[in-house]
Design a protein around this motif. Structure first.
Motif, PDB file in Angstrom:
ATOM      1  N   ASP A 214      29.694 -28.804 -14.607  1.00  0.00           N
ATOM      2  CA  ASP A 214      30.163 -27.955 -15.709  1.00  0.00           C
ATOM      3  C   ASP A 214      31.485 -27.265 -15.408  1.00  0.00           C
ATOM      4  O   ASP A 214      31.978 -26.489 -16.238  1.00  0.00           O
ATOM      5  N   GLN A 216      35.205 -25.906 -14.924  1.00  0.00           N
ATOM      6  CA  GLN A 216      36.400 -25.902 -15.756  1.00  0.00           C
ATOM      7  C   GLN A 216      37.602 -25.520 -14.892  1.00  0.00           C
ATOM      8  O   GLN A 216      37.459 -24.774 -13.920  1.00  0.00           O
ATOM      9  N   SER A 218      40.383 -23.438 -13.672  1.00  0.00           N
ATOM     10  CA  SER A 218      40.668 -22.008 -13.791  1.00  0.00           C
ATOM     11  C   SER A 218      42.125 -21.684 -13.496  1.00  0.00           C
ATOM     12  O   SER A 218      42.662 -20.691 -13.996  1.00  0.00           O
ATOM     13  N   TYR A 265      39.000 -24.672  -9.645  1.00  0.00           N
ATOM     14  CA  TYR A 265      37.954 -24.760 -10.654  1.00  0.00           C
ATOM     15  C   TYR A 265      37.068 -23.513 -10.654  1.00  0.00           C
ATOM     16  O   TYR A 265      37.044 -22.740  -9.692  1.00  0.00           O
ATOM     17  N   SER A 266      36.305 -23.404 -11.729  1.00  0.00           N
ATOM     18  CA  SER A 266      35.435 -22.236 -11.917  1.00  0.00           C
ATOM     19  C   SER A 266      34.316 -22.145 -10.888  1.00  0.00           C
ATOM     20  O   SER A 266      33.767 -21.068 -10.662  1.00  0.00           O
TER      21      SER A 266
END
Length: 291
Positions: A214, A216, A218, A265-266
């Motif tokens: 999942d 994303q 960042s 990434y997140s």
């Protein structure tokens, strides 16, 4: 002595764990519209029933589970997760199995390093702490389902699936018969019990996997790097240069060398690359966006 029968008993337990963990992964993939490739499945995108992927050197590696972005029955996608499942009854085999897992997964992960797939190892039975640490040190998220928890779970149907190298053939054969007589619903209940007994570790593994799937973007950091090359014949001369080097001044004749790009990434994943021209740098970023 029961080498052959005990080996078959162990195989059955290992195959049971792999088959039912597959259902856990399939649920995660279906929720995200991701493709799960598994051993034994006929798929137009590849030959045979094995999940084979080729590394950067052209060598093929057999894998247990591959979660793909943009994968279909007709087309291979980009690997988002590479997960191996293994059973070992005795510690003397655990280190070799850990090395086998690394040998299968890491070359594929290297080929797709700019996509940074999740690396997972679901290991069941008896594994030594050093073998698990070895996997973790190589970037794997490891879920260890312990032998005693498996034995305890089967006891909900009064089955004793424990065995040793010294277990007689007759005893091992009777346990094999008992396993073969279980219904699919009973197997499901046993697996549910195993997941309960290992719930904290299971939840940690699944949370890490889902965070990776999942994730994303960042932040993207781009740093054009400039410099003037200097060469030296001795280490001492090189050290003198470093001692006299000032990072506060940029020579007038500095030339462009490369673009450094870091994608963050997140879930704290980070992918970095160095590119000698703008075209390759843009292709790198575009490929990240596509998946």
């Amino acid at each position: 002595m029961a080498d052959a029968k005990a080996h078959k008993l162990g195989q059955m337990i290992g195959e049971f764990i792999e088959k039912y963990f597959e259902k856990e992964l399939l649920s995660i993939c279906n929720d995200r519209e991701l493709y799960l490739d598994i051993v034994g499945k006929v798929r137009k995108a590849r030959k045979g029933k094995k999940v084979k992927w080729v590394d950067v050197y052209g060598s093929f590696h057999d894998l247990d589970f591959v979660i793909e972005r943009n994968g279909t029955e007709d087309r291979l996608g980009v690997p988002a997760a590479l997960i191996e499942c293994a059973w070992r009854r005795y510690t003397k085999h655990s280190k070799n199995k850990a090395q086998e897992i690394q040998g299968a997964v890491l070359p594929i992960a290297e080929k797709y390093k700019y996509h940074k797939p999740f690396l997972g190892a679901v290991i069941a039975g008896v594994f030594t702490a050093p073998s698990i640490e070895q996997l973790n040190a190589c970037g794997f998220e490891t879920l260890y389902i312990e032998y005693q928890d498996i034995v305890e779970a089967f006891r909900i149907f009064d089955l004793d699936v424990s065995f040793e190298e010294s277990t007689p053939d007759d005893d091992a054969a009777s346990k094999i018969d008992a396993l073969q007589n279980l219904t699919q619903d009973q197997y499901k209940q046993v697996f549910t019990k195993i997941m309960e007994l290992s719930s904290e570790k299971v939840q940690h593994f699944k949370a890490s996997l889902m965070a990776s799937l999942d994730r994303q973007v960042s932040r993207i950091v781009i740093a054009p790097l400039y410099g003037v090359s200097s060469s030296f014949e001795t280490v001492d001369d090189a050290i003198v240069f470093i001692n006299n080097f000032s990072s506060e001044s940029v020579p007038n004749d500095a030339i462009f060398e490369k673009l450094y790009i870091a994608v963050e990434y997140s879930n704290s994943d980070k992918i970095t690359g160095e590119f000698s021209n703008k075209e390759n740098a843009k292709q790198f970023l575009e490929n990240i966006i596509k998946v």
